[in-house]
Design an enzyme around this catalytic site. Structure first.
Site, PDB file in Angstrom:
ATOM      1  N   HIS A  98       6.299 -49.988  18.814  1.00  8.55           N
ATOM      2  CA  HIS A  98       7.619 -50.552  19.084  1.00  8.55           C
ATOM      3  C   HIS A  98       7.451 -51.730  20.034  1.00  8.55           C
ATOM      4  O   HIS A  98       6.974 -51.575  21.159  1.00  8.55           O
ATOM      5  CB  HIS A  98       8.551 -49.511  19.708  1.00  8.55           C
ATOM      6  CG  HIS A  98       9.933 -50.027  19.958  1.00  8.55           C
ATOM      7  ND1 HIS A  98      10.949 -49.938  19.028  1.00  8.55           N
ATOM      8  CD2 HIS A  98      10.463 -50.669  21.036  1.00  8.55           C
ATOM      9  CE1 HIS A  98      12.039 -50.486  19.525  1.00  8.55           C
ATOM     10  NE2 HIS A  98      11.778 -50.948  20.742  1.00  8.55           N
ATOM     11  N   CYS A  99       7.849 -52.913  19.573  1.00  7.48           N
ATOM     12  CA  CYS A  99       7.648 -54.136  20.346  1.00  7.48           C
ATOM     13  C   CYS A  99       8.975 -54.565  20.965  1.00  7.48           C
ATOM     14  O   CYS A  99       9.900 -54.962  20.237  1.00  7.48           O
ATOM     15  CB  CYS A  99       7.103 -55.249  19.450  1.00  7.48           C
ATOM     16  SG  CYS A  99       6.752 -56.779  20.344  1.00  7.48           S
ATOM     17  N   PRO A 100       9.122 -54.482  22.289  1.00 10.22           N
ATOM     18  CA  PRO A 100      10.385 -54.934  22.905  1.00 10.22           C
ATOM     19  C   PRO A 100      10.570 -56.435  22.834  1.00 10.22           C
ATOM     20  O   PRO A 100      11.705 -56.921  22.933  1.00 10.22           O
ATOM     21  CB  PRO A 100      10.261 -54.442  24.349  1.00 10.22           C
ATOM     22  CG  PRO A 100       8.793 -54.345  24.602  1.00 10.22           C
ATOM     23  CD  PRO A 100       8.171 -53.965  23.290  1.00 10.22           C
TER      24      PRO A 100
END
Length: 389
Positions: free
Chosen positions: A163-165
């Protein structure tokens, strides 16, 4: 009465936000994504406003043209990664979840009280390698190979990478190539801007001196150079790391967990043992469709249809129906709140059978035969006749 059509994206579980009638799908935490947009657009705006006019005149007009094309490609890949479905798997319906639970209970048997039940896994064979499919207690499904549940988005994602913010979304099966192209193009854009910032400072310093050059634009050079310098190492390092993973046909999640680290003679069953083939499969493979059907219509409920068309004053009473307590699924356990009623009904029927006498068998009527004459009966008849006379 006209009812509004409900799309499936409005009822989807999970922690996602949707825009443009379900066409855009992102995570709820989008603050870092806006920061990414600001840094890219702000740095490029300073470069286009202050460096590009001087470089186009003194070096080549192709410099700003190439910078604009590279900037547009970076923004396109960023938006494509952020706004797309990463490969979210739909959750099991209640009927499917009940059937899976019944299968698991039948396979595990009765577990004694106080004893931990066995793990819910299934084994599949992929390229002569045993791969375990884990059960997701949130989605009520056995996850496919390489899938994992994202705790931030609260969804199971196929071929989950991370999960890439910075992009405001998960990176999975459907948007990984766009994420890699975004990091690669952003690395090239950062190197490009940083290099021509240095060239611009050097060329102006030769004519006017370094201090005079900084005095003309006191905020432009330090800001753009510092942003590019600190961004350069992180973005280029991230691109190099994902290039290494693509060459092995491996995900970030698998690399962190050490799934194919070679321990216990476990090898990566998805690798082709060839860097070119692995890169072609990840970057040039087919585009997978979404399995969510976000813009599909929800089925209309019968109760809402009846209440909307039938008026309350002239409503026809519905026929009474008896509620059955039998399970809907074979071999399904009856709920606890229903068991006492079943036992009471069984006792009533047994007591009723005990009180009522057993039915007698009907016998056919016997034919009537006149009685036979005897001396005693003849004497009695004669005495009665004498008294009459």
């Amino acid at each position: 009465m006209i009812t509004r059509k409900v799309r499936k994206w409005e009822r989807l579980p999970g922690k996602n936000t949707f825009c443009c009638d379900g066409r855009v799908m992102m995570a709820r935490q989008k603050g870092v994504f806006y920061l990414t947009m600001f840094l890219i657009m702000g740095t490029c705006s300073l470069f286009f406003a202050f460096e590009c006019p001087y470089l186009a005149v003194h070096l080549s007009p192709a410099i700003p043209v190439f910078a604009v094309l590279l900037f547009l490609f970076v923004m396109a890949m960023l938006l494509r990664t952020s706004f797309s479905d990463p490969g979210v798997l739909p959750r099991a319906l209640p009927e499917e979840a009940a059937f899976i639970e019944m299968e698991i209970e039948a396979a595990n048997g009765n577990v004694p009280a106080g004893q931990r039940p066995p793990p819910r896994i299934r084994n599949v064979q992929i390229n002569n390698q045993i791969v375990k499919l884990k059960y997701c207690y949130t989605c009520k499904i056995f996850r496919p190979p390489r899938a994992s549940h994202c705790s931030i988005c609260d969804n199971c994602v196929d071929r989950f990478d991370h999960h890439c913010p910075w992009v405001g979304n998960c990176v999975g099966k459907r948007n990984y190539r766009y994420f890699y192209l975004f990091t690669l193009s952003l690395s090239l854009l950062t190197i490009y801007i940083f290099a021509f910032d240095i060239v611009h400072v050097v060329m102006r310093s030769v004519d006017k001196g370094f201090l005079n050059t900084l005095q003309e634009t006191p905020g432009t050079y330090p800001l753009s150079v510092l942003v590019c310098f600190f961004t350069l190492w992180s973005v280029v390092g991230l691109t190099g790391f994902h290039t290494y993973l693509i060459s092995l046909n491996q995900t970030t999640n698998e690399d962190i967990k050490g799934s194919w680290s070679g321990k216990n003679r476990v090898q990566n069953p998805y690798s082709h043992k060839n860097i070119i083939k692995n890169c072609c499969e990840v970057l040039c493979g087919p585009a997978y469709p979404s399995v969510l059907d976000r813009r599909g219509l929800m089925p209309e409920e019968s109760s809402s249809a009846l209440t909307s068309f039938a008026p309350s004053s002239t409503s026809i009473p519905a026929p009474q129906t008896t509620k059955t307590t039998a399970p809907l699924i074979p071999n399904e356990h009856t709920p606890d709140d229903v068991k006492p009623s079943i036992a009471a009904s069984a006792e009533k029927t047994s007591s009723h059978k005990a009180k009522s006498p057993p039915p007698k068998e009907e016998q056919p009527p016997l034919p009537t035969v006149p009685p036979l004459a005897s001396p005693e009966t003849d004497a009695e008849t004669s005495i009665s006749k004498d008294k009459m006379y």
